[in-house]
Structures are given as C-alpha cells and as structure tokens.
Design an enzyme around this catalytic site. Sequence first.
Site, PDB file in Angstrom:
ATOM      1  N   GLU A  53       0.185  -0.975   5.867  1.00  0.00           N
ATOM      2  CA  GLU A  53       1.059  -0.566   6.984  1.00  0.00           C
ATOM      3  C   GLU A  53       0.767   1.001   7.095  1.00  0.00           C
ATOM      4  O   GLU A  53       1.246   1.715   8.117  1.00  0.00           O
ATOM      5  CB  GLU A  53       2.411  -0.644   6.194  1.00  0.00           C
ATOM      6  N   ASP A  84       0.857  -1.131  -0.081  1.00  0.00           N
ATOM      7  CA  ASP A  84      -0.249   0.038  -0.004  1.00  0.00           C
ATOM      8  C   ASP A  84       0.870   1.166   0.029  1.00  0.00           C
ATOM      9  O   ASP A  84       2.211   1.099   0.255  1.00  0.00           O
ATOM     10  CB  ASP A  84      -1.070   0.005   1.124  1.00  0.00           C
TER      11      ASP A  84
HETATM   12  N1  BES Z   1       8.551   2.993   5.454  1.00  0.00           N
HETATM   13  C1  BES Z   1       8.000   3.762   6.699  1.00  0.00           C
HETATM   14  C2  BES Z   1       8.890   3.721   7.949  1.00  0.00           C
HETATM   15  C3  BES Z   1      10.124   4.414   7.893  1.00  0.00           C
HETATM   16  C4  BES Z   1      10.264   5.711   7.786  1.00  0.00           C
HETATM   17  C5  BES Z   1      11.056   3.765   8.442  1.00  0.00           C
HETATM   18  C6  BES Z   1      11.434   6.446   7.791  1.00  0.00           C
HETATM   19  C7  BES Z   1      12.299   4.505   8.760  1.00  0.00           C
HETATM   20  C8  BES Z   1      12.365   5.841   8.133  1.00  0.00           C
HETATM   21  C9  BES Z   1       6.481   3.661   6.649  1.00  0.00           C
HETATM   22  O1  BES Z   1       5.954   3.244   5.549  1.00  0.00           O
HETATM   23  C10 BES Z   1       5.958   4.491   7.580  1.00  0.00           C
HETATM   24  O2  BES Z   1       5.728   5.452   6.705  1.00  0.00           O
HETATM   25  N2  BES Z   1       5.536   4.342   8.652  1.00  0.00           N
HETATM   26  C11 BES Z   1       4.643   5.195   9.355  1.00  0.00           C
HETATM   27  C12 BES Z   1       3.758   4.238  10.406  1.00  0.00           C
HETATM   28  C13 BES Z   1       2.540   4.652  10.627  1.00  0.00           C
HETATM   29  C14 BES Z   1       1.331   4.755   9.634  1.00  0.00           C
HETATM   30  C15 BES Z   1       1.979   3.789  11.791  1.00  0.00           C
HETATM   31  C16 BES Z   1       5.239   6.395  10.136  1.00  0.00           C
HETATM   32  O3  BES Z   1       6.361   6.149  10.320  1.00  0.00           O
HETATM   33  O4  BES Z   1       4.696   7.538  10.289  1.00  0.00           O
HETATM   34 MN    MN Z   2       7.196   2.066   4.351  1.00  0.00          MN
HETATM   35 MN    MN Z   3       5.409   5.147   4.791  1.00  0.00          MN
END
Ligand code: BES
Ligand code: MN
Ligand code: MN
Length: 463
Positions: A157, A92
């Site tokens: 996610e 997604d």
């Molecule tokens: N890929 C990211 C997570 C991430 C971002 C890891 C930057 C390391 C560095 C993931 O898709 C994401 O955006 N996660 C969200 C989580 C939330 C929706 C629960 C986030 O970090 O805001």
């Molecule tokens: Mn991600």
């Molecule tokens: Mn993300």
Amino acid sequence: MNAGMNNIVDFINVHRDRYVDELKQFLAIPSISALPEHAGDVRRAAEWTADALRAAGMENVRLMDTPGNPIVYGEWLNAPGKPTILFYGHYDVQPVDPLNLWTSPPFEATVRDGELYARGAVDDKGQVFMHIKAIEAHLKQAGSLPCNIRFFIEGEEEVGSVHLDDFVRSHKQELAADVVVISDSPMFDRGIPSICYGLRGLAYFQIDLRGTASDLHSGSFGGAVANPAFVLAQILAGAKDKSGKIKIPGFYDKVRELAPEERAEFAKLPFKENKYRKDLGAPKLFGEKGYTTLERVWGRPTFEVNGLLAGFTGEGAKTVIPAVAMAKVSTRLVPDQDPDEIGNLIEKWLQDTAPNTVEVKLTKMHGGKPWMTSFDNKYVQAAARAIELGFRERPVFNREGGSIPVVSTFSEELGLPTVLFGVGLPDENAHAPNEKLDLSNFHNGVIASAHLYNEIANAGPGA
Ligand code: BES
Ligand code: MN
Ligand code: MN
C-alpha cells in the site's frame, strides 16, 4: 446490548494488556515496502499476520502471491444468509528516516502517556490488529461470528498498491462480498470519532532535467548555458499562481464543485483553525483562495513538490552549474478527476512550458482514483452505530485528503460499497517520526469492531 455482546466486550476488556503486548511484536517487524533490503521483513510481517489470523480462529488462512509482496488472506464464512465483509488493510509501513528525530526506536514499540509509539502503530498495523482481536473475541466467546468475513491484507500500500488492481480483477470469486471495511484513516479529532465518506486520489511523477553532459565550472561557463536547477525552479513556480490556483491547462475541467450543502456541513464541524495552524508549526496557513481549510484538504485538488534535488548541497560553497536537476511532484485529485488524464495534461504542460535549453523527462509513477460514497448507505449507518457503541460518542461524517488507491478498484471491479472505519488521530504522525497510536482509541476500536460485525449482520446482505 444482548448477553452475547456483553460477554464479548468483557473478554476484550479483560485481554486489553495482552493485545498491546502482541501488537508490539507485530510492530517490531520492519516491513518497509519501499526499501528492497527489507524484503525479508515484509515477508515476515505477512507471515505474522497470517499466524495472528489463525490464532484468532480464521479459516483457510494463507499467503497469496503477487508479482510483488504477498497478500494475506483468511476467511470465516459460516454464517449463511448473512452479509460478507471484505476487510482490507496493509501490513507494510513507511521508511523511518530521519531516524534521529525518533524519541524511542521505531521498531521497539514503547508506551508513553497512553500512546504506543512505533512505525506502523496507526498506519496500519494497529488498526488491522484491532479487527483481528475483535474477531478473536467473537470466536472465543460465542464460537461464531454474526456475519461472514474475508481478510485481505496487502504489503504494497505504501508504494502505491501497483499489483493490486490485477489481483482484484483475477480473484473476483475469492473476494466476493457485500461490503468492504477499511480501518486506515484518522478520526476527525480526539474525542470526535468519524466515518469517512471520501478520499482524494493521487498521481505521482518524477521530472528530470539535463542541461549539459557534466557539471561545469560556474565561472568558466556561467552565462553561456541554462542552469537546470534554475529552469526546474521556473517550471515549478509556473505551476501555481499566487492565489494557489493550479495553472496546468485543463487541470480543473473534471473537478466536481463542492455542493453548498456539503460546504455547510463542513462548516458545522468543530474545526479550530488556529490550533490546527499552531500544531503544524506554520506561521500562516496557505491554500486555494475562496475555500476553507477543510474544503481545501478534503474537496479540492493539489499540486505539490514532494522533493527537489540539484547541484551542490554539502557544507560550504562550491561554484558549479549542475548538469541535472530532479523533482518529485504529485497531485491529489478529487471526483471526477482521473489520474491518467491528469498525467497526460501534465505531460503536455511540461512540453509546452519547458524551454528547449534543457532536456526534460517526465516519469509517471503510481496513482489512484479519488473516491466518495453516499452516507445513507446501510452499511455506513451500521458502522456509525458501531462507533457510537464502542466510543460512546456519535460519529461525525468527514472526508479525508489522503488516498487508498484500491477503494475505487473495489467499487469498479467488485461493485462494492466501502466503509472507512478509522480510529487514528490526525496528529499521530503517520509517515513521520514518532508515529503513535492512542491506546484508548485502540481499545474502544476493538469494541467498536466487535459491534460492527453485529450491526452489519443486522443490516442484512446486498446493497
Ligand atoms: N493510511 C493512508 C491513507 C490515508 C491517509 C487515508 C490520511 C486518510 C487520511 C495510506 O497508508 C497512505 O499513506 N496512502 C498513500 C497512498 C499512496 C502511497 C498511493 C497516500 O495517501 O499518500
Ligand atoms: Mn495506511
Ligand atoms: Mn500510509
């Protein structure tokens, strides 16, 4: 490198352009999990992922239903006695607004200057696809993989993985493995690949205030009632002091202080603060007093306002006292903070600080625990060798400020270590207009992934 690996790397080099063409098809599917009108596209992206896994030679590929979007599962378990990787990623993507700031349409992947521009290019379709192609190269060239692998690609996610914890708990057998591998994070910087050993957690909230039954004429009634927009501003302003410290009572109680050794390691990294500031377009950096920028982002918690809504925001002027005001706020958490406990603290803080002139409602949205691993874990070391083989550069070890909620679930429910094998760049505009993926990192990432399976096989099973 053994002859087998040479053949595999040759295969990857020969098929470089085809990979990009195929990835463009994946990126053409607007699988935005936050928007209900894209439910069909989300499903289509799941099916596309499953087809790609089948084409690569994975077995038992299927969509597994959840109360939300399906999980794509596939396996290759024909290496008895070898470790099993549980590979996690997501198909997604985030919404694309504001659309007018995109140079090329978000779902028509376009190459400019060695970068592939599209929503999902780096987060996370490109990085998932990189592993699918590494598996394909092994299976096409060697007829086998050096270790076992299960693919577990979810479609929620970006909306907090709300159904995933239950799914993991009820499918422990199907997810049995030795190590989790995830490629969903940036490397430290261009030319400086990294292995990430820590992620922040998250707790997300909506605050709704109501002052009166309806909007009011601000002349007829102004002065007689509290203005919820103003009260909301006062409440939020009270959440932090001028030095950036969060004033919610108890907020820091469980925060693990950064060890002096870890601070020393951060300080050794080639971080250019002025360039960082300029790239962000910020007049001046700001954060908690007493900590460096990397410490603030990787090792300290935050309280942020993600959105504000109140009153008249159109063109011109309108004399009105709004009836309601709303804020979306979230906190990033570090070990050993717990999102549920933080939710309770925020609830209490709101009750204690909000005046009784307005009605206040707090809605707890999604959350996730912070995560950290020790990097002397043998699989982390295996990943470091694979990165070095793929990128011809020794990786540094870093933490990240973002969150992947399921990582702590894998650790708590399945007892598994996780290796964060990310090849994105910090400036690739994840969640923003003009998201992109550096194609040389993608290509080196396919090679590094192919090496990773070898290195993990050599590390042997078990913790
Ligand atoms: N890929 C990211 C997570 C991430 C971002 C890891 C930057 C390391 C560095 C993931 O898709 C994401 O955006 N996660 C969200 C989580 C939330 C929706 C629960 C986030 O970090 O805001
Ligand atoms: Mn991600
Ligand atoms: Mn993300």
